[in-house]
Design a protein around this motif. Structure first.
Motif, mmCIF file in Angstrom:
data_model
loop_
_atom_site.group_PDB
_atom_site.id
_atom_site.type_symbol
_atom_site.label_atom_id
_atom_site.label_comp_id
_atom_site.label_asym_id
_atom_site.label_seq_id
_atom_site.Cartn_x
_atom_site.Cartn_y
_atom_site.Cartn_z
ATOM 1 N N GLY A 107 1.987 12.717 -9.063
ATOM 2 C CA GLY A 107 0.967 13.772 -8.942
ATOM 3 C C GLY A 107 -0.455 13.248 -9.056
ATOM 4 O O GLY A 107 -1.374 13.993 -9.384
ATOM 5 N N GLN A 108 -0.653 11.942 -8.756
ATOM 6 C CA GLN A 108 -2.016 11.362 -8.858
ATOM 7 C C GLN A 108 -2.706 11.298 -7.500
ATOM 8 O O GLN A 108 -2.073 11.076 -6.502
ATOM 9 C CB GLN A 108 -1.942 9.946 -9.425
ATOM 10 C CG GLN A 108 -1.494 9.915 -10.854
ATOM 11 C CD GLN A 108 -1.102 8.514 -11.306
ATOM 12 O OE1 GLN A 108 -1.421 7.522 -10.668
ATOM 13 N NE2 GLN A 108 -0.386 8.439 -12.403
ATOM 14 N N ARG A 154 2.193 6.884 -6.738
ATOM 15 C CA ARG A 154 1.098 7.727 -7.247
ATOM 16 C C ARG A 154 1.303 9.182 -6.851
ATOM 17 O O ARG A 154 1.111 10.080 -7.664
ATOM 18 C CB ARG A 154 -0.258 7.214 -6.759
ATOM 19 C CG ARG A 154 -0.623 5.922 -7.476
ATOM 20 C CD ARG A 154 -2.058 5.487 -7.248
ATOM 21 N NE ARG A 154 -2.310 4.306 -8.078
ATOM 22 C CZ ARG A 154 -3.086 3.277 -7.742
ATOM 23 N NH1 ARG A 154 -3.711 3.268 -6.585
ATOM 24 N NH2 ARG A 154 -3.242 2.269 -8.572
ATOM 25 N N SER A 155 1.729 9.408 -5.613
ATOM 26 C CA SER A 155 1.873 10.827 -5.228
ATOM 27 C C SER A 155 3.078 11.449 -5.930
ATOM 28 O O SER A 155 3.036 12.630 -6.278
ATOM 29 C CB SER A 155 1.865 11.031 -3.719
ATOM 30 O OG SER A 155 3.044 10.586 -3.167
ATOM 31 N N ALA A 156 4.129 10.661 -6.205
ATOM 32 C CA ALA A 156 5.278 11.216 -6.968
ATOM 33 C C ALA A 156 4.849 11.579 -8.390
ATOM 34 O O ALA A 156 5.401 12.493 -8.997
ATOM 35 C CB ALA A 156 6.412 10.205 -6.991
ATOM 36 N N ARG A 163 0.846 -1.214 0.000
ATOM 37 C CA ARG A 163 0.000 0.000 0.000
ATOM 38 C C ARG A 163 0.877 1.258 0.000
ATOM 39 O O ARG A 163 0.602 2.219 -0.729
ATOM 40 C CB ARG A 163 -0.888 0.041 1.252
ATOM 41 C CG ARG A 163 -2.067 -0.901 1.202
ATOM 42 C CD ARG A 163 -2.958 -0.708 2.432
ATOM 43 N NE ARG A 163 -3.981 -1.732 2.522
ATOM 44 C CZ ARG A 163 -5.131 -1.710 1.843
ATOM 45 N NH1 ARG A 163 -5.411 -0.714 1.042
ATOM 46 N NH2 ARG A 163 -6.005 -2.698 1.972
ATOM 47 N N GLN A 201 1.033 4.084 -3.005
ATOM 48 C CA GLN A 201 0.705 5.467 -2.672
ATOM 49 C C GLN A 201 1.870 6.413 -2.979
ATOM 50 O O GLN A 201 1.672 7.502 -3.515
ATOM 51 C CB GLN A 201 0.354 5.547 -1.193
ATOM 52 C CG GLN A 201 -0.511 6.731 -0.874
ATOM 53 C CD GLN A 201 -1.053 6.637 0.543
ATOM 54 O OE1 GLN A 201 -1.012 5.581 1.171
ATOM 55 N NE2 GLN A 201 -1.543 7.744 1.048
ATOM 56 N N ALA A 202 3.094 5.978 -2.652
ATOM 57 C CA ALA A 202 4.266 6.834 -2.884
ATOM 58 C C ALA A 202 4.487 7.057 -4.379
ATOM 59 O O ALA A 202 4.784 8.178 -4.810
ATOM 60 C CB ALA A 202 5.500 6.197 -2.256
#
Ligand code: DQA
Length: 148
Positions: free
Chosen positions: A147-148, A143-145, A136, A140-141
């Protein structure tokens, strides 16, 4: 998104190996749970285990350009392997370090990880759940890198 899960030495014996420390869930069961969670998260996961340091280094090198993140339980190599640390640093792939047992509650020699300094983070002590939390966190990491 493709995530590689890497299991280090002796983790093939999970289920039989020191069950009072590592529990009774087998590696196949853990891989099955990871595959199910990956599906739920809309990502792909591949699982790899080796007892050999060089094979683990090679697998990490080969992940370049193929995988967006690695979830790794380096087993005993956590505490000994500069080569594994360098492989992760060299590829630049985001890595999440996981352990079944809480390595900080055990023998002194387990309290140092060569991997943590090149990992995005570490999850330790939650049994098989450590891998699922690691997956997880990796998704998440990434996706956030992005920009999602
Ligand atoms: C381990 C902890 C290590 O110290 C040990 O050598 C292992 C398993 C864990 O998942 O708790 O093989 O990485």
């Amino acid at each position: 998104m493709k995530i590689l899960v890497v299991h280090g030495p002796n983790l093939n014996l999970l289920g039989k190996r020191e069950p009072h420390i590592y529990g009774t869930v087998t590696l196949d069961e853990i891989n099955g749970r990871l595959t199910a969670l990956a599906k739920e998260l809309g990502t792909d996961v591949s699982c790899f285990q080796s007892n050999h340091e060089g094979e683990l280094v090679q697998k990490i090198q080969d992940a370049m350009g193929q995988y967006q993140a690695i979830v790794i339980n380096p087993g005993a190599y956590t505490h000994t392997s500069v080569a594994l640390r360098d492989a992760i640093a060299s590829t630049g792939i985001l890595a999440v370090e996981v352990h079944l047992s809480n390595i900080y509650r055990r023998e002194e020699f387990r309290k140092h990880s060569y991997i943590s300094g090149v990992a995005a983070g570490q999850i330790t002590g939650f049994g098989p759940e450590s891998y699922l939390l690691g997956l997880r966190a990796a998704v998440q990491a990434v996706r956030s890198a992005a920009g999602q």
